[in-house]
Design a protein around this motif. Structure first.
Motif, short mmCIF file in Angstrom:
data_model
loop_
_atom_site.label_atom_id
_atom_site.label_comp_id
_atom_site.label_asym_id
_atom_site.label_seq_id
_atom_site.Cartn_x
_atom_site.Cartn_y
_atom_site.Cartn_z
N LEU A 45 -78.42 46.54 49.98
CA LEU A 45 -77.39 45.50 49.99
C LEU A 45 -76.02 46.06 49.65
O LEU A 45 -75.91 47.10 49.01
CB LEU A 45 -77.73 44.43 48.93
CG LEU A 45 -79.05 43.71 49.04
CD1 LEU A 45 -79.34 42.97 47.76
CD2 LEU A 45 -79.04 42.76 50.22
N GLN A 49 -72.70 40.90 48.44
CA GLN A 49 -73.78 40.03 48.90
C GLN A 49 -74.66 39.52 47.75
O GLN A 49 -75.37 38.54 47.90
CB GLN A 49 -74.67 40.78 49.90
CG GLN A 49 -73.93 41.20 51.14
CD GLN A 49 -74.70 42.20 51.97
OE1 GLN A 49 -75.44 43.02 51.46
NE2 GLN A 49 -74.51 42.12 53.28
N LYS A 70 -77.34 37.80 52.78
CA LYS A 70 -76.90 38.88 53.64
C LYS A 70 -76.83 38.40 55.09
O LYS A 70 -77.76 37.78 55.59
CB LYS A 70 -77.90 40.04 53.52
CG LYS A 70 -77.54 41.27 54.31
CD LYS A 70 -78.54 42.40 54.04
CE LYS A 70 -78.18 43.64 54.82
NZ LYS A 70 -79.14 44.73 54.57
N TRP A 80 -82.21 37.08 50.52
CA TRP A 80 -83.05 38.23 50.15
C TRP A 80 -83.46 38.11 48.69
O TRP A 80 -82.69 37.63 47.86
CB TRP A 80 -82.27 39.53 50.32
CG TRP A 80 -82.04 39.93 51.74
CD1 TRP A 80 -81.36 39.24 52.70
CD2 TRP A 80 -82.48 41.13 52.36
NE1 TRP A 80 -81.34 39.94 53.87
CE2 TRP A 80 -82.01 41.11 53.69
CE3 TRP A 80 -83.19 42.23 51.92
CZ2 TRP A 80 -82.27 42.14 54.59
CZ3 TRP A 80 -83.44 43.27 52.81
CH2 TRP A 80 -82.99 43.20 54.13
#
Length: 155
Positions: A45, A49, A70, A80
């Motif tokens: 990541l 995010q 994301k 996520w």
């Protein structure tokens, strides 16, 4: 007899307290993550995010749960969920995916097992299986769908 009642209540309260204390979770900023954890997270990541980080201590085991939103393929915003051990080892990687991301044969397998299903959520977990939640005729269904077509019912 009354002493037994108080003893039972005290024992139940003690067990409940122990269960509550078994796993301690607390939010922390990214900068307080151990360096190996930061490295692992940044391989997956970008920092902007990340929406939430929790430090979880459970039975002397330390891990970090990171939640993020994301954008993928310049269009879909995916949620996520990543769990990383203090050593930096990736323990869990899951992301929300659209149902149509499954292959046509996978969708056919699900339809054959659950005729008339209306899928409300699909989550790819560690890229080994999908968590699928839906309903059939108003009855909720939840199962894991593996890449090879195996379906595992979930409570």
């Amino acid at each position: 007899m009354q002493n037994r009642h108080y003893f039972a209540v005290a024992l139940a309260a003690l067990c409940y307290s122990a269960a509550c204390l078994a796993a301690e979770s607390s939010p922390i900023p990214f900068e307080q993550l151990p360096e190996p954890v930061q490295k692992t997270v940044l391989e997956i990541l970008d920092r902007p995010q990340i929406s939430k980080i929790n430090r979880i201590s459970d039975n002397n085991l330390l891990r970090f749960e990171i939640e993020a939103d994301k954008t993928e393929n310049n269009q879909e915003l995916m949620t996520w969920d990543i769990v990383v051990a203090a050593s930096g080892k990736l323990m869990k990687l899951s992301k929300e995916v659209p149902y149509f991301a499954l292959s046509y044969p996978q969708m056919q397998t699900i339809e054959a097992r659950y005729p008339g299903i209306k899928v409300t959520e699909t989550e790819s977990v560690d890229l080994h299986f999908y968590n699928v939640i839906g309903e059939i005729n108003g009855r909720p269904v939840k199962f894991k769908f593996y890449e090879d077509g195996f379906i595992e019912e979930q409570p």
